[in-house]
Design an enzyme around this catalytic site. Structure first.
Site, mmCIF file in Angstrom:
data_model
loop_
_atom_site.group_PDB
_atom_site.id
_atom_site.type_symbol
_atom_site.label_atom_id
_atom_site.label_comp_id
_atom_site.label_asym_id
_atom_site.label_seq_id
_atom_site.Cartn_x
_atom_site.Cartn_y
_atom_site.Cartn_z
ATOM 1 C CE LYS A 159 -3.787 -1.990 2.710
ATOM 2 N NZ LYS A 159 -4.618 -1.835 3.926
ATOM 3 N N GLY A 166 -8.133 2.687 -1.237
ATOM 4 C CA GLY A 166 -7.914 1.591 -2.177
ATOM 5 C C GLY A 166 -7.047 1.920 -3.374
ATOM 6 C CD GLU A 201 -1.693 -3.019 6.317
ATOM 7 O OE1 GLU A 201 -2.675 -3.460 5.679
ATOM 8 O OE2 GLU A 201 -1.755 -2.010 7.039
ATOM 9 C CE LYS A 202 -1.830 -13.746 7.096
ATOM 10 N NZ LYS A 202 -1.126 -14.325 5.918
ATOM 11 C CE LYS A 238 -16.833 2.855 3.036
ATOM 12 N NZ LYS A 238 -16.496 3.970 3.936
ATOM 13 C CD GLU A 276 -12.486 3.434 5.970
ATOM 14 O OE1 GLU A 276 -13.332 4.034 5.310
ATOM 15 O OE2 GLU A 276 -11.462 2.928 5.460
ATOM 16 C CD GLU A 289 -8.155 4.290 4.313
ATOM 17 O OE1 GLU A 289 -8.765 5.153 3.690
ATOM 18 O OE2 GLU A 289 -7.277 3.568 3.792
ATOM 19 N NE ARG A 293 -15.006 11.151 3.649
ATOM 20 C CZ ARG A 293 -14.058 10.237 3.403
ATOM 21 N NH1 ARG A 293 -12.779 10.553 3.541
ATOM 22 N NH2 ARG A 293 -14.378 9.014 3.042
ATOM 23 N NE ARG A 339 -22.304 5.358 -0.327
ATOM 24 C CZ ARG A 339 -21.046 5.765 -0.204
ATOM 25 N NH1 ARG A 339 -20.365 6.163 -1.272
ATOM 26 N NH2 ARG A 339 -20.464 5.758 0.971
#
Ligand code: MV4
Length: 454
Positions: A159, A166, A201-202, A238, A276, A289, A293, A339
């Site tokens: 990352k 993402g 990261e794993k 999302k 998150e 993360e 906001r 949405r």
């Protein structure tokens, strides 16, 4: 309390903020681009200022123009909504130096969470669980990366430290691909964020995306609210969010909520924000993360807690104290948000701007709709494609799904394509009913193709 707030945004969130301000007795100023003259937020606000041409970089991202609009109209605070300037530390700083309150966290909180490697280190120090990974940036020439990846165990994920949401991630399944993947991730990170640093990261397979709303006041008090499950996503957008998560027990909620609270305390967080987490099959959870906001999906939390998050955000920015504790929050009802985007679900979700003809949005018991569109409105092609959020709520998850299905059938939006039909399919899906909603849900169970996400 503020006397006049300028809303540096458009669409449904601008309308949402204007409503909250009005209920608090605060005057409102809308800003808009030349393409948004006929937009609902302009009609709803007490005053409006055109800040530039259609392109977002010349209007909703045009800092000098927005600050001038605030000064001309005498606004004492600016609400950035989400997207655009919401997590721009330079903007937050310019506001403060002009004597205008930025309705959001302090610049230092945004910065500390914006650097993902630094945030990881800070979380470790604050005893918030993180995914096993590298202590800092990794380099393709460092022979130790192979040992580290071996120790973590493949698959691993690379990352960008300046990334998030993402962008610029890469999954590596074996050592053969490691070196090249690091170089490619660094190149992408440099091109997208201007910073080539990446970390390892794993890779957590089939995770749940669980996030906690937190609120902080200027005296250092932080509270957490019940979680949102945002596991149903498409290309990191999302689509469906719900609260509470069908996957989280009362004891895990408390553990994760306290971790979210520690994360926010570690950066001296004020106003509203979201922490998150990834949750794996064994119910182990890891900090992913923090979003500094108000988020698109905030209404599901408002429904289950009875708290108006935007009003709280404004009050906290004005220096008011938090008047409740996490332990006082009782979950009432179940809430699900769909949405609705102006996109064609049958043509790979290509945007579908244009003029709306006949329009009917659902209502009745247990339905809330947050939108800015109306019959005769032309959706401009320049901005994001969210046109409405339908939120359903009822005492149980099953009743909520049934309400949402009913509401989706009421939707009439003529003239443009929209994603209501995809949501109807999700609401009908047996795995969704079972609460089986990891982040691979859509490709696996709806599109029947595991790879369509990549
Ligand atoms: C991960 C992961 C698996 N393991 N990190 C996606 C958004 C960005 N915030 C991080 N993301 C992920 N990080 C580890 N160590 C899987 C994802 C991920 C994902 C996470 C939440 C919701 C949807 C997702 C879709 C693809 C990948």
């Amino acid at each position: 309390m503020f006397k006049k707030i300028l809303i540096a945004n458009r669409g449904e969130i601008a309308c949402r903020v204007i409503r909250a301000a009005k209920e608090l007795g605060i005057k409102t100023v809308a800003i808009h681009s030349e393409a948004d003259k006929e937009s609902m937020h302009v009609t709803m606000a007490d005053e409006s200022v055109c800040v530039g041409p259609a392109s977002a970089s010349e209007s909703y991202l045009n800092i000098p123009s927005i600050i001038s609009a605030a000064e001309i109209t005498g606004a004492d605070a600016i609400h950035p909504g989400y997207g655009f300037l919401a997590e721009n530390t330079y903007f937050a700083e310019v506001c403060e130096s002009c004597g205008i309150t930025f309705i959001g966290p302090k610049r230092s909180s945004i910065e500390k969470m914006g650097d993902k490697i630094a945030a990881r280190q800070l979380m470790i120090k604050s005893k918030v669980p993180v995914v096993p990974g590298s202590d800092g940036p990794i380099s393709a020439d460092d022979p130790n990366i192979y040992k580290l990846a071996e120790k973590i165990g493949y698959p691993i994920i690379i990352k960008a430290t300046a990334g998030g949401g993402g962008k610029g991630m890469r999954v590596v399944v074996s050592q053969e691909a490691l070196k090249n993947s690091i170089i490619m991730a660094q190149t992408e990170a440099k091109a997208n964020f201007g910073n080539p640093d990446v970390y390892m990261e794993k890779y957590i397979e089939e995770p749940h995306h669980i996030e906690f709303q937190i609120l902080g006041d200027s005296k250092g008090k932080v509270v957490y609210l019940p979680e949102r499950d945002c596991s149903i996503q498409r290309r990191h957008q999302k689509l469906v969010e719900e609260s509470p998560s069908p996957f989280i027990s009362e004891s895990l909620r408390k553990k994760m909520g306290k971790a979210a609270q520690s994360a926010a305390e570690a950066v001296g967080y004020i106003t509203v924000g979201t922490v998150e987490f990834l949750v794996d099959k064994n119910m182990d959870f890891y900090f992913m993360e923090m979003n500094t906001r108000i988020q698109v999906e905030h209404p599901v939390t408002e429904i289950v807690t009875g708290i108006d998050l935007v009003k709280e955000q404004i009050r906290l920015a004005a220096g008011e104290r938090l008047s409740f504790d996490s332990s006082a929050i009782k979950i009432k009802n179940h809430a699900i948000e769909c949405r609705i985007n102006a996109e064609d679900p049958d043509k790979d979700f290509i945007p579908s701007p244009g003029k709306i003809g006949k329009l009917y949005l659902p209502g009745g018991p247990g339905i809330r709709v947050d939108t800015h569109v109306y019959s005769g409105y032309t959706i401009p092609p320049f901005y994001d494609s969210l046109i409405a959020k339908i939120i359903a709520y009822a005492p149980t998850r099953e009743e909520t799904i049934s309400k949402m299905s009913r509401a989706l059938k009421e939707v009439i939006i003529e003239g443009i394509k929209n994603t209501a039909s995809l949501h109807a399919k999700i609401m009908n899906n047996e795995y969704f009913h079972e609460g089986n909603i990891c982040t691979d849900f859509l490709p696996k169970y709806v599109f029947n193709n595991r790879n369509s996400e990549e």
